[in-house]
Design an enzyme around this catalytic site. Sequence first.
Site: not given
Ligand code: ADP
Length: 550
Positions: A326, A441
Site C-alpha cells: 500500500e 502483549w
Molecule cells: P503482504 O505480506 O500481505 O503481501 P506486504 O508485502 O505489503 O504485505 O507486507 C507489508 C508488511 O510487511 C508490513 O505491514 C509489515 O508488517 C511487514 N514489514 C515490512 N517491512 C518490515 C520490516 N523491515 N520489519 C518488520 N516487518 C516488516
Amino acid sequence: MPGGSPQTLRPFLWRAEQLYPDTEVVSRTHEGITRYDYGTYADRVAQLANALDDAGYGDGERLGTFCWNHHRHFETYFGIPGMGAQLHTINPLLPDKHVQYIVENAEDETIFVDQSFLPKLEGAVADDPDPFDSVERFVVMGESVPETDLDAVAYDSFIDGHSTTYDWPELEEERPAGLCYTSGTTGRPKGVEYTQQMLWSHTMALQTPQGLPLAEDDVVMPVVPMFHVNAWGLPFSATAGGAKHVYPGPQPEPADLAHLIESEGVTITAGVPTVWLGLMDYVKENDVDLSTLDRLVVGGSAAPEAMIRFFDDHGVELVHAWGMTETAPVGAVSHLKHDLEDADYETQLEKRSKQGLIVPGLEFEVVDDEGEAVPHDGEAYGELLIRGPWVTTEYFARPEATEQEFENGYLKTGDVVSVDEDGYIKIVDRSKDVIKSGGEWISSQELENELMAHESVSEAAVIGVPHERWQERPLALVVPAEDADTDSLAGELREHVLDSYPKWWVPDSVVTIDEVPKTATGKFDKQTLREEYGDKSMVEGRVPEDAAPE
Ligand code: ADP
C-alpha cells in the site's frame, strides 16, 4: 499545471538513455546471461510499446506479468506504463486460487509469463478457465514458446520488427501505471493501484539521501522480486540514477547471488531476510568476495540483529527498511541520524535494528485502541497510520474504503509500532500476530529474533495458541542449526529468553520443525503454522503457574 510537465516515469528513462547509453543491464535467465546497455534497453522498450500499440493497447488496459527478475520483465516496467497501459505484476508463487481471483479482478488483457511459470499458469487456467476470459494472449518471456496448451507467442517475436523509436504520449499524472495485490497473508488479496505520479514521487523519495539513493557508479541487484511491489521501486530509481542493473533471474540460489555480486561488482542489493540468511550461510562456508558490496537492503520482515552484525563484520552496511504494498512500498529507512554517528556500536545497532526514520514526503501517527496518539518514548505502542503522495487511499475495484483500512486520508497499516525520542519507528508486531497473554502483549517478532540469535537455532517462528487462563500463550516452532543438540534445546532456549525477558514471555512449548513455511513473498507463513499447530491441546496444562504476567 504550472510545472510544465506531469510527474510521470518517462523522464527517468529519457535521462538514462541520454546520459548513460553505454551503462549495462545484466540479466540471468534460462538462456544464460544477457548483457546489453541502456541504449539497447531503450530501443527494446520502444519496440515493446509499438507492439502493444499495434495490439490496440494504450488506454489504461491492464497487462499482467508472471515473471522473475530479468531484462524482459524490466522492459515491461517502462514499456507498459509509458505507452499508457497499466503494468500489473502478479506473484507467481501464490496459490492458483489467488492467481485466478487476481486475474479475474484485474481483467488482465495480456499476460507475460516466464517459461518456468508456464506450467503453473496452464494449471490455473485448466483448473478454472473463466477467470481468464479477459486474457487475449499469453506472451512467453524468451526467444521461443515451449509446447503449451495456451494460445501463446514468444516475447522476442512479439516485439521483433517493430520500430526502435516510439512517440511517447503525454500522460496525465493520475493515470494508473501499476497494480499489485497484497499477498494475502491478511486474507483475500487486495489490489493497490499506482498512478504515474505515485511512482514518480516514490522514485524521487528513494533518490534522497534519506531513502536508498542510487547513482551512476552503483551496480544494483534487486533480489526482491519484480512480481511484488515493483521490486521495491529499484528498477525505476536505478534508471533515474543511471546505475547498472543486475537481475538474478529464476529462483536464484545463494551461490548464484554470490557469483553475480563478484562477477558484476554489485554495490547494492535488496531482499527479504530469508534471502540474506541463505547468503550468510553460503559466505560462512565458501570463499566469497563481498568487497564491492557497500549496502545490503533488508525489508519485508524484521532484520535480525545477528544479520546486521554479520554483514558489518564483512564490511557491508546493512540498511533496514520498512514498507508495504500500500506504500509503493518504501515508507521508512533506518539511517543513522547525524548525532548518532559518534555513538558506540551497540547504541547504533539498536537504532539500525529498528525499521527506521520516515522518508521525506510522508507523515505518520501512532494511535492506541481509542485513537489517541501515543508518546514517542520508545515504549508506548499503537497502530501505525501513514499518508503521503505514494500511499494508497483505496483498494482496486472495491466500492469504497472501509474504516478499518483508512481514516482521514491515512492508511491504517495494521502494524503495531513504537517510536523513540529520535523518531525511529520500531515494528513491535503485525497486529494479528501479537500474542495477547493475560491482558498483556507479547511481540512474536521480538521473541523470534531472540530465539534466532541463539547459536543452535537456524529459524524460529512464534505463534499464539489459545489458553484457558491466559487467553493466549506463545508457542515456538524452531528449526535447529545443523550441529544443535535437540534434546537440550528447549531448556537452553528457555534460559536464553529469560536472560532478556520476563518469565511470562518464555514460550510454553518449543517444537522443532524441519522448515518454517514461507508465504509467496518469503515471509514466515504464520497462517499455515496456526492451522497446523494452533490447536489448543498443544499447550493446555503446560504453562507453569509462575509464567503468568505479573
Ligand atoms: P503482504 O505480506 O500481505 O503481501 P506486504 O508485502 O505489503 O504485505 O507486507 C507489508 C508488511 O510487511 C508490513 O505491514 C509489515 O508488517 C511487514 N514489514 C515490512 N517491512 C518490515 C520490516 N523491515 N520489519 C518488520 N516487518 C516488516
